[in-house]
Every structure is written in structure tokens, then in C-alpha cells.
Design a protein around this motif. Structure first.
Motif, PDB file in Angstrom:
ATOM      1  N   VAL A 199       0.826  -1.233  -0.056  1.00  0.00           N
ATOM      2  CA  VAL A 199      -0.068  -0.030   0.099  1.00  0.00           C
ATOM      3  C   VAL A 199       1.167   1.083  -0.011  1.00  0.00           C
ATOM      4  CG1 VAL A 199      -1.571   1.137   1.388  1.00  0.00           C
ATOM      5  CG2 VAL A 199      -1.669  -1.264   1.452  1.00  0.00           C
ATOM      6  N   MET A 200       0.505   2.274  -1.017  1.00  0.00           N
ATOM      7  CA  MET A 200       1.537   3.372  -0.992  1.00  0.00           C
ATOM      8  C   MET A 200       0.399   4.541  -0.946  1.00  0.00           C
ATOM      9  SD  MET A 200       2.513   0.729  -3.023  1.00  0.00           S
ATOM     10  CE  MET A 200       1.631   1.000  -4.566  1.00  0.00           C
ATOM     11  N   PRO A 201       1.034   5.739  -0.848  1.00  0.00           N
ATOM     12  CA  PRO A 201      -0.110   6.987  -0.514  1.00  0.00           C
ATOM     13  C   PRO A 201      -1.024   7.184  -1.751  1.00  0.00           C
ATOM     14  CG  PRO A 201       2.337   7.456  -0.109  1.00  0.00           C
ATOM     15  CD  PRO A 201       2.192   5.998  -0.690  1.00  0.00           C
ATOM     16  N   SER A 202      -0.744   6.621  -2.826  1.00  0.00           N
ATOM     17  CA  SER A 202      -1.712   6.834  -4.030  1.00  0.00           C
ATOM     18  C   SER A 202      -2.445   5.607  -4.625  1.00  0.00           C
ATOM     19  CB  SER A 202      -0.767   7.134  -5.442  1.00  0.00           C
ATOM     20  OG  SER A 202       0.278   6.201  -5.764  1.00  0.00           O
ATOM     21  N   SER A 203      -1.931   4.426  -4.036  1.00  0.00           N
ATOM     22  CA  SER A 203      -2.773   3.282  -4.546  1.00  0.00           C
ATOM     23  C   SER A 203      -2.413   2.028  -3.749  1.00  0.00           C
ATOM     24  CB  SER A 203      -2.415   2.878  -5.966  1.00  0.00           C
ATOM     25  OG  SER A 203      -0.983   2.749  -5.965  1.00  0.00           O
ATOM     26  N   TRP A 204      -2.965   1.111  -3.793  1.00  0.00           N
ATOM     27  CA  TRP A 204      -2.653  -0.236  -3.520  1.00  0.00           C
ATOM     28  C   TRP A 204      -2.518  -1.202  -4.715  1.00  0.00           C
ATOM     29  CZ3 TRP A 204      -5.934  -4.188  -5.117  1.00  0.00           C
ATOM     30  CH2 TRP A 204      -7.317  -3.960  -4.954  1.00  0.00           C
ATOM     31  N   PHE A 205      -1.702  -2.204  -4.507  1.00  0.00           N
ATOM     32  CA  PHE A 205      -1.212  -3.330  -5.575  1.00  0.00           C
ATOM     33  C   PHE A 205      -0.990  -4.706  -4.852  1.00  0.00           C
ATOM     34  CE2 PHE A 205       2.092  -5.493  -7.830  1.00  0.00           C
ATOM     35  CZ  PHE A 205       1.305  -5.633  -9.183  1.00  0.00           C
ATOM     36  N   LEU A 206      -1.622  -5.777  -5.601  1.00  0.00           N
ATOM     37  CA  LEU A 206      -1.336  -6.856  -5.005  1.00  0.00           C
ATOM     38  C   LEU A 206      -0.958  -8.090  -5.846  1.00  0.00           C
ATOM     39  CD1 LEU A 206      -3.798  -9.126  -5.663  1.00  0.00           C
ATOM     40  CD2 LEU A 206      -5.062  -7.526  -3.724  1.00  0.00           C
ATOM     41  N   LEU A 207      -0.304  -9.035  -5.800  1.00  0.00           N
ATOM     42  CA  LEU A 207       0.100 -10.003  -6.713  1.00  0.00           C
ATOM     43  C   LEU A 207      -0.568 -11.605  -5.818  1.00  0.00           C
ATOM     44  CD1 LEU A 207       1.528 -11.411  -8.810  1.00  0.00           C
ATOM     45  CD2 LEU A 207       3.555 -11.310  -7.899  1.00  0.00           C
ATOM     46  N   LEU A 208      -1.213 -11.874  -6.706  1.00  0.00           N
ATOM     47  CA  LEU A 208      -1.667 -13.681  -6.030  1.00  0.00           C
ATOM     48  C   LEU A 208      -0.811 -14.521  -7.095  1.00  0.00           C
ATOM     49  CD1 LEU A 208      -3.759 -15.582  -4.608  1.00  0.00           C
ATOM     50  CD2 LEU A 208      -5.133 -15.364  -6.673  1.00  0.00           C
TER      51      LEU A 208
END
Length: 290
Positions: A199-208
């Protein structure tokens, strides 16, 4: 991955970290993002799962209470990842067992007094790309077995996740990796399903990621990436990209890649050498509660 979060970064982003026992996460821009990590299934839990999945086979290590939850509070939209739904996908896909040399076949799942015939997908390959629901003022109990994989509506799209922006040196406010299940295939490789989030200030990102290596035979990689840019007052748009890759050891060797299984310990390094067998991008537009 251990890292120290700068309190000034958290404050500037309007984010709040929390941790309670096996739960930890962050609240940011109307999202609650939480990971839970616990021990593997007990023997009684294994029996329960086998009954519900109509199988007598489960991976060696199933982390049944491990989960990653991303909840958009104003809409009740919840995306989550758990081992049961992933194994339900494995059972439904029901791939034929990967053929292994006769000598190796004795090693798989073998007992001292008998040879086990492999008539099921012992690699636990799953098409799973996450679970989701619209939830109103409820908390997902990760120890409960889900009865519905998803009632969210994903649509095919041409947009792609902006990997360039993700590579920018933005502070990481929260990161975790959750293992859902793992099997060493009787020391003949690895089958592993994990989900990572940052999680960053501008977005979230995930990898399954589902990662399979059957030594000397097959490599399979199934990745699902999700990205959501925080949109202020607008409803956020979530992009989901799924990419399946696989190859035999023989095909890789013919292209000059060493046959030694030790070369294939890191899926991130070998991924670009594996041909794509399936790829798609979808989006989920979150609507406010009615």
C-alpha cells in the motif's frame, strides 16, 4: 520483507496502521486492508475440508485461517483471498495429473507398504484469482469456510496496470505476504500459492501467485495482479490482470536454459522465459451503496 514505516509518510497520506494478534493492516482513503496469518489446519479441520471439497487429498501445508482482505468501506465491496476457495477452484478445474517418470512416481505420495496411483492433480493447480462480495456492516471471519466465491462483477477491458508508475519510489505504508498453501511434492518440486500486497499513498497493489515446479518435467506460473488508485471522492476503479505461463523442462532446455531444477527456484527470474498460455485484463467499478 521487513521495513520501517515513516510516521510522517503515514500522516501525510492520512493512513493509520493497526495490529492485533494475528491481524495487521492499514486504513487509508476509505479502505481497510488487512492480513491474517495463523498456523496450518488441524487434523479435524483437514477432515472437514476434505468432506466439503469431496476429496481425500489436500496440500501438505494448508493455512486455512490465512487471508488477505481489502474492503472499500463506503460501498461494502470486499475482495479477499483464502485457501478454501482456491482449493475449490483446483477441484473444479480437475486437471489431469502431470506425468512423471516411472521411478519418480513411486516417490510421490508413497507409503511404505503400497504404491499410490496418481489419478488426481497432485500439483493443486488452481485457476483462483480471488474472492469477493458486497458486504454490509459485517466482518469476514477467516476461520469460516466461504460458501460463495464471488458476487462481484468483473468486465473485460483493454486498460492495463501502469507498472511504470508502480516502479516509482513512493513510500510503502504497508506490506505483507500471506501463504495460502504449499506442497513440496515429496521433494520432487514445489506447489505454492501466496498473495502479497503493498500500500502506497496513491494506490494499493497485490500479486496472487500460484507457482509450480515438478522437477525435470514441468513449470507452471499463474499470476493475478490487482491495482487500485485512490480516487478521492470518486468511486475507485480496480484493474485485475491474470497471466498464466507454463513450459516443460524439455522445451526450456531446447531453448538453451539449463535442465538443472536449481535454476528454477525463483519464479520472478524464470517467468519471462515461460510462454504465455492465457492472459486477460478486467476491471471492477465500485458503486456506492444504494
Amino acid at each position: 520483507m521487513e521495513f520501517a514505516v515513516d510516521e510522517n509518510d503515514l500522516k501525510a497520506a492520512g493512513a493509520e496502521l493497526f495490529e492485533d494478534g494475528g491481524r495487521k493492516g492499514v486504513r487509508i482513503h476509505g479502505w481497510l486492508i488487512e492480513s491474517r496469518r495463523h498456523s496450518i489446519l488441524t487434523s479435524s479441520n483437514v477432515e472437514e475440508w476434505e468432506q466439503k471439497l469431496h476429496t481425500s487429498h489436500l496440500p501438505e501445508m494448508v493455512f486455512g485461517e490465512n487471508t488477505l482482505i481489502l474492503k472499500h468501506l463506503s460501498s461494502g465491496t470486499k475482495i479477499h483471498f483464502n485457501a478454501f476457495d482456491a482449493l475449490r477452484g483446483w477441484k473444479q478445474e480437475a486437471l489431469p495429473p502431470v506425468e512423471v517418470p516411472a521411478a519418480a512416481q513411486w516417490k510421490f505420495r508413497c507409503k511404505p507398504s503400497e504404491q499410490v496411483i496418481l489419478d488426481y492433480d497432485y500439483t493443486f493447480t488452481t485457476p483462483y484469482c480471488g474472492s469477493g462480495t458486497i458486504e454490509i456492516d459485517k466482518d469476514l471471519n477467516a476461520s469460516e469456510i466461504s460458501e460463495e466465491t464471488s458476487n462481484l462483477h468483473w468486465e473485460d477491458c483493454k486498460e492495463q496496470i501502469d507498472l511504470v508508475s508502480l516502479a516509482s519510489k513512493e513510500p510503502i505504508l504497508f506490506y505483507d505476504e500471506v501463504v495460502l498453501y504449499e506442497d513440496e511434492l515429496a521433494d520432487n518440486g514445489v506447489s505454492l500459492l501466496t498473495v502479497k500486497v503493498r500500500v502506497m499513498p496513491s494506490s494499493w497493489f497485490l500479486l496472487l501467485r500460484f507457482w509450480l515446479r515438478v522437477d525435470g518435467v514441468l513449470i507452471r506460473l499463474r499470476d493475478t495482479r490487482m491495482h487500485c488508485v485512490f480516487g478521492g471522492s470518486t468511486n475507485p476503479v480496480i484493474l485485475r490482470e491474470s497471466c498464466w505461463r507454463e513450459s516443460t523442462f524439455q522445451a526450456l532446455s531446447a531453448k538453451g536454459t539449463p535442465f538443472d531444477p536449481a535454476v528454477y527456484n525463483d519464479p520472478s527470474i524464470i517467468s519471462q522465459r515461460l510462454p504465455i498460455v492465457k492472459q486477460m485484463t478486467q476491471n471492477l467499478v465500485i458503486s456506492p451503496k444504494l
